[in-house]
Design an enzyme around this catalytic site. Structure first.
Site, PDB file in Angstrom:
ATOM      1  CE  LYS A 119      -3.843  -2.436   1.927  1.00 15.82           C
ATOM      2  NZ  LYS A 119      -4.689  -2.741   3.099  1.00 15.82           N
ATOM      3  CD  GLU A 203      -4.736   5.875   4.491  1.00 19.01           C
ATOM      4  OE1 GLU A 203      -4.186   5.406   3.504  1.00 19.01           O
ATOM      5  OE2 GLU A 203      -5.952   5.711   4.742  1.00 19.01           O
ATOM      6  CG  HIS A 238     -12.030  -1.596   8.996  1.00 19.65           C
ATOM      7  ND1 HIS A 238     -12.337  -0.272   8.868  1.00 19.65           N
ATOM      8  CD2 HIS A 238     -11.580  -1.764  10.266  1.00 19.65           C
ATOM      9  CE1 HIS A 238     -12.061   0.349  10.006  1.00 19.65           C
ATOM     10  NE2 HIS A 238     -11.606  -0.533  10.878  1.00 19.65           N
ATOM     11  NE  ARG A 295      -9.704  -8.859  -3.787  1.00 19.44           N
ATOM     12  CZ  ARG A 295      -9.311  -7.998  -2.855  1.00 19.44           C
ATOM     13  NH1 ARG A 295      -8.030  -7.836  -2.596  1.00 19.44           N
ATOM     14  NH2 ARG A 295     -10.202  -7.304  -2.166  1.00 19.44           N
TER      15      ARG A 295
END
Lengths: 510, 170, 510, 170
Positions: A119, A203, A238, A295
């Site tokens: 990421k 973040e 999440h 994917r």
């Protein structure tokens, strides 16, 4: 340089293996299933043309075990591998191994998977392609003090995220400084266990953002398309649980900008195949790059329903080296689609996974209903894998029709033997804010802070009370109302003893 | 004639059941309702109550009269007992069996990652007790009320089956 | 003058009752099922909100019995009746009775049903609306000699058709004069038994025509739309078995002309609601009016799949007095859809109806699949009604994709306990002429003159032989491979004795 | 070791079955094939033959060795018998049981509308014998070969059950 694929080994299980095998059937390509010990008679193993048992039930001994998967590829003579999602789908080493052994890996190039799969690298790439990103840092578990300082600087709440993997695993929202260390440790531990990579990063946590993602499709000839967006804001821990297309917040102008942004990073990454560029969209319709999933997504069917494009077939065509026959202008949205992920989980018990045998299993059907189920009646839900058993999708001319059809389909679903999230979805889809399209990733937490997803009218309660009384009466009189020909039932009433132990809870006496 | 006391979500129903020729009559809190029962396979029946059609599945969830009634896509937890016994129990001030559980059991099979309490600790509702990994996810099991830990029956790293006792309270 | 409908009694059974009840669920309208003795626990009776038992199993004592149906309407307090197709759907007397008693009949006006239901009147109306018609006469059973003379004049083969009803009942193709009288008698007898009206008429029999029909939708405000065509040329004994939309033979120009013709007769008839104008199209793409069906057709789902319009919902809206929100320019074709009617019939035994219990029943699912099933696992297929158990539809971006998906869906269908036509459809869909779209109403007779729909490769035969050997071996050793927990299975092998008596046939010794 | 003779659609298969550790070996006309059997519910099994996956349903259709094997969506009629018995039967010139049926039975339940033959009639293949109405359709039952009618067991207007004898041949 077209290299037609003749036989595809599907390196997965459950509904996504079934989905890919169905595409093989449609394409006239021979399909090979692999199965672990507990999956010998699983639906995907029955449905495929060929069947290879590759090892023990734990995924490390089977679906995650590259040696065993590659052995089955060789034994079966498959010339391509479709990884589905999860397991080896975003494992660059595995993709590279396929390439090295002359097997077509149906997915992006190994270097793309490696780059975007990290990421932090993906974030750099997004910045380079001029995509807006959320304020964040790559300082993580190795530098807990610096990470905490950064978190304080950007202000709580912050998000701790695993650098590898996805699907909400290894992700934590941290509300305050005193909870920071524990979240860092547990996210890192979970990431290590799930992806073998404990790196995490921090973040800024946006308040009430929406999760909106763009489906991309790229070939080896330099064509990069986007297939519009999906909104996946309804999440629990999440994990997406309800997705839809188009997004209720979307405008033509925003779609154009987000689509262009998604195509930009796809070009920057030299992307090949199907993929998803995830964004957060705030209340002002500003969007921020989140990550790229290299994917096929779980929620790809909603895009298929509104665009008419079969994404798995397109993946195969791209992998064969064909040029896309679709052009950007061919992609038109038709109606609205919603997906509910049906899990073997107990919503009233904190969504604990529920294992057991599906003693009764009846799929909904009829107008506008698509079911991608990985199980059959009598299937065992094993403890070893993700507890999602099916994806229920509905299509409608508009969002209202799609929601109405979803409610109807949910009410037709019959699942006995394990707990399921069918009732949970019924409650969420009846929520006024949901119906109004007023969504955010915090939706479930805000609307159901005590996780009470069980609601029923007084009328239904009375009828349920009567049902219990009838059952007890018949029980006492030893009158059988179960089919006499079926030896499975007890002869007393129509009640049987539930297999699970009663989930005992701390009572009010303490 | 049989009479039951049924409790759902805190509401109590007093139900008298009576056989008629080809149906039953349920008198619920004094109001008569006509009931037809059509058997289906396994644990299911089609129940027609005053012409309302319900495909019903009933599962017992443990000892005593606790059941899950599944109808219209909804799982409804039900407690049922004989009406007279319920009256006697109430007169004697005895609570229902649900209130006396002192053993916290694993709600699912999994691997114990961490134990957050020790004997002698007093916990309050929502406090983490045990972290269990199942299906690749960490699940934090939390206390449902205030209690004092008497014994911890498991250790970190251990695998547990569903229903296995984890923690005993006093 | 909008009169919202609150409760609909569905005066039907099987898949069409299920279809209408699903529309009620989608619309939030209370649904009432009626059932006969043998249908007390049928799927439609379980799915509806309310349940009324109305009489004995023979349809004359239940679904065709107007008094009993109207009694259930009164008892339930329904303010509308949806008749489905068959039974009372095209019975003008019943429609009138609803009107007289203040109940909304969801269908055209009684006088429209009466007029168009009489094929001779409809033919006059078509001529008046300038539609081309097939040469024919109204002379029938009452005037056998004149009828024969006419038949000789227009030349054999001729078609003997019942004036009332539809669905291929009371219809005979007569190849030569010597077979004429018998056909006349038997068609008349069948028509009398099925519709209570023995009148028949004679028509020129077109050679290799295609059956192409136009879906119409009209409101009470003078709006008349068409929703393009369906091709229904694959017929067995004048019963449609495979339908598709669009027709492979269609051009934009022909669609425009046929659509305009259909709308013309709808206007001429003052049509209200959903209906179908049937045509024959010859090899030169000339079309001839056949008849108007004043009901929802069995094959309506293929139109729903390519137009996105929910026809049952539109029927309800029109019945409430609403103006159509659709305009002709909103009707756009998207992709291709095919329907296979799945019957409980034995294709290898001359399509004899097969009754029994569905001991195993698994619906196909996945991308592009829609199933409208009237039965569930453990359902009994009764002898009293039409043996259609489900309609399997697939959608694809084009005809090729729709066919591939249909083949996949058929291969996933599992029906045990009764014979079914699944294998028959697999054979027809693999037929090269079918794939090429080279269809006519004589297709099945031409391609399969000896009704041999059973084909399998030598490889499959060998594997079947091995399966039989494994079964016999286990049988002899009394090893149970059936689930031991299931008391229904015999303990010897996985074979059980089929319930039906062996269908003994005349052998070669005579 | 067991050996069977299996006939499908006129083709004969000579199959020797042998148990190995966790699988079976079927030697079909001399060629070895590896077979794994996984039981499913009821009359079904997942058969893996040389890695080909087949979900199989087998139903006996009457006496003797006639069965319907349902696999890949196709119904395959199979006749199976012991290999040695089949050899003896052939040596003795005895046909299979299928050839000696002399009773024409109702293939479905229904109402007899008309009888087209009488005792003494000789019928040929395709000739109508009986008209039966079932599910509102008239079905014409036709002769499958040449035969002489010995007796008619039913009358017009009569209801018959599936499998009920209609006509006897000599």
């Amino acid at each position: 340089m077209i290299k037609p694929i003749k036989k595809i080994l599907v390196a997965n299980r459950g509904e996504i293996a079934v989905r890919v095998i169905r595409a093989c059937h449609d394409l006239g390509i021979v399909s090979v299933a692999i199965c672990s010990d507990c999956d010998r008679t699983a639906y995907h193993a029955r449905l495929a043309d060929e069947w290879y048992h590759i090892g023990g039930s734990p995924s490390s001994e089977s679906y995650l075990n590259q040696d065993r998967v590659m052995q089955a590829v060789k034994d079966s003579g498959a010339d391509a591998v479709h990884p589905g999602y999860g397991f080896l789908a975003e494992n660059a080493t595995f993709a590279q191994r396929c390439v090295d052994e002359g097997i077509t890996f149906i997915g992006p190039r190994p270097e793309t998977i490696r780059g975007l799969g990290d990421k932090l690298v993906a974030r750099e790439m997004a910045i380079k392609a001029n995509l807006p990103v959320v304020p964040g840092t790559d300082m993580g578990a190795d530098n807990p003090d610096e990470a905490l300082a950064f978190a304080k600087k950007i202000g709580f709440p912050v998000l701790v995220k695993a650098a590898a993997g996805g699907g909400g695993k290894g992700m934590r929202v941290v509300e305050s400084a005193d909870l920071f260390q524990e979240a860092l440790d547990s996210a890192s531990r979970e990431a290590k266990s799930a992806f073998g990579d404990g790196r995490v990063f921090i973040e800024k946590y946006l308040v009430r953002p929406r999760h909106v993602e763009i489906q991309i499709l790229c070939d080896t000839h330099g064509n990069h398309l986007h297939l519009c967006e999906r909104e996946c804001s309804i999440q629990r821990r999440h994990q997406k649980v309800i997705e839809e297309a188009p997004s209720p917040i979307m405008t033509d102008e925003l779609r154009e900008r987000m689509g262009t942004a998604a195509v930009s990073i796809a070009r920057e990454a030299g992307y090949v195949g199907a993929g998803t560029v995830e964004f957060l969209v705030d209340q002002n319709r500003s969007f921020y790059f989140l990550e790229v999933n290299t994917r096929l997504q779980v929620e790809h069917p909603v895009t298929e329903l509104v665009t008419g494009v079969d994404l798995v077939k397109e993946q195969v065509a791209v992998a064969e080296g064909r040029e896309l026959t679709l052009r950007q202008e061919d992609i038109r949205l038709n109606g609205h689609a919603i997906e509910c992920r049906i899990y073997a989980e107990d919503p009233s018990g904190g969504f604990m996974p529920s294992t057991g045998t599906l003693e009764h299993y009846r799929l909904p059907a009829g107008p506008g209903v698509r079911v991608d189920s990985g199980v059959l009646v009598w299937s065992e839900i094993p403890i070893y894998y993700d507890p999602m058993i099916a994806k229920l999708c509905t299509w409608g001319r508009d969002r209202t029709e799609a929601i109405a059809r979803m409610q109807r389909a949910l009410s037709e679903y019959r699942i006995s033997g394990v707990e399921s999230t069918v009732g949970f979805h019924q409650v969420v889809l009846a929520n006024k804010k949901f119906i109004a399209g007023d969504l955010s990733t915090g939706f479930l937490q805000e609307e159901y802070p005590d996780s009470n997803y069980r609601t029923f009218s007084p009328e239904l309660a009375e009828d349920a009370a009567i049902a219990a009384a009838v059952d007890k009466l018949l029980n006492e009189r030893r009158i059988t109302i179960s089919q006499s020909g079926n030896g499975r039932s007890r002869s007393s009433g129509w009640v049987r003893h539930h297999r699970r132990e009663n989930v005992k809870r701390l009572g009010g006496k303490h | 004639m049989s009479r039951y006391s049924v409790t759902i979500d805190g509401h109590e129903f007093d139900i008298e059941m009576e056989y008629r020729s080809d149906h039953m009559v349920a008198t619920v809190n004094g109001r008569e309702r006509l009931v037809r029962v059509h058997k289906l396979q396994e644990t299911r029946a089609l129940l027609v109550i005053d012409h309302l059609s319900h495909e019903v599945d009933i599962q017992a969830t443990g000892d005593g009269g606790r059941k899950i009634v599944f109808m219209q896509g909804t799982e409804i937890p039900v407690a049922i007992e004989d009406y007279n016994l319920a009256q006697m129990r109430k007169a004697a001030g005895i609570g229902s069996e649900e209130e006396v559980d002192t053993v916290f059991v694993a709600p699912m099979p999994g691997l114990i990652v961490e134990i957050k309490v020790a004997p002698g600790d007093t916990v309050t509702a929502g406090q983490p007790l045990v972290v269990v990994e199942a299906m690749k996810m960490e699940n934090i099991l939390k206390a449902k009320g205030t209690a004092t830990v008497k014994a911890v029956r498991i250790a970190a790293g251990q695998s547990v089956e569903k229903g296995e006792p984890l923690i005993e309270f006093e």
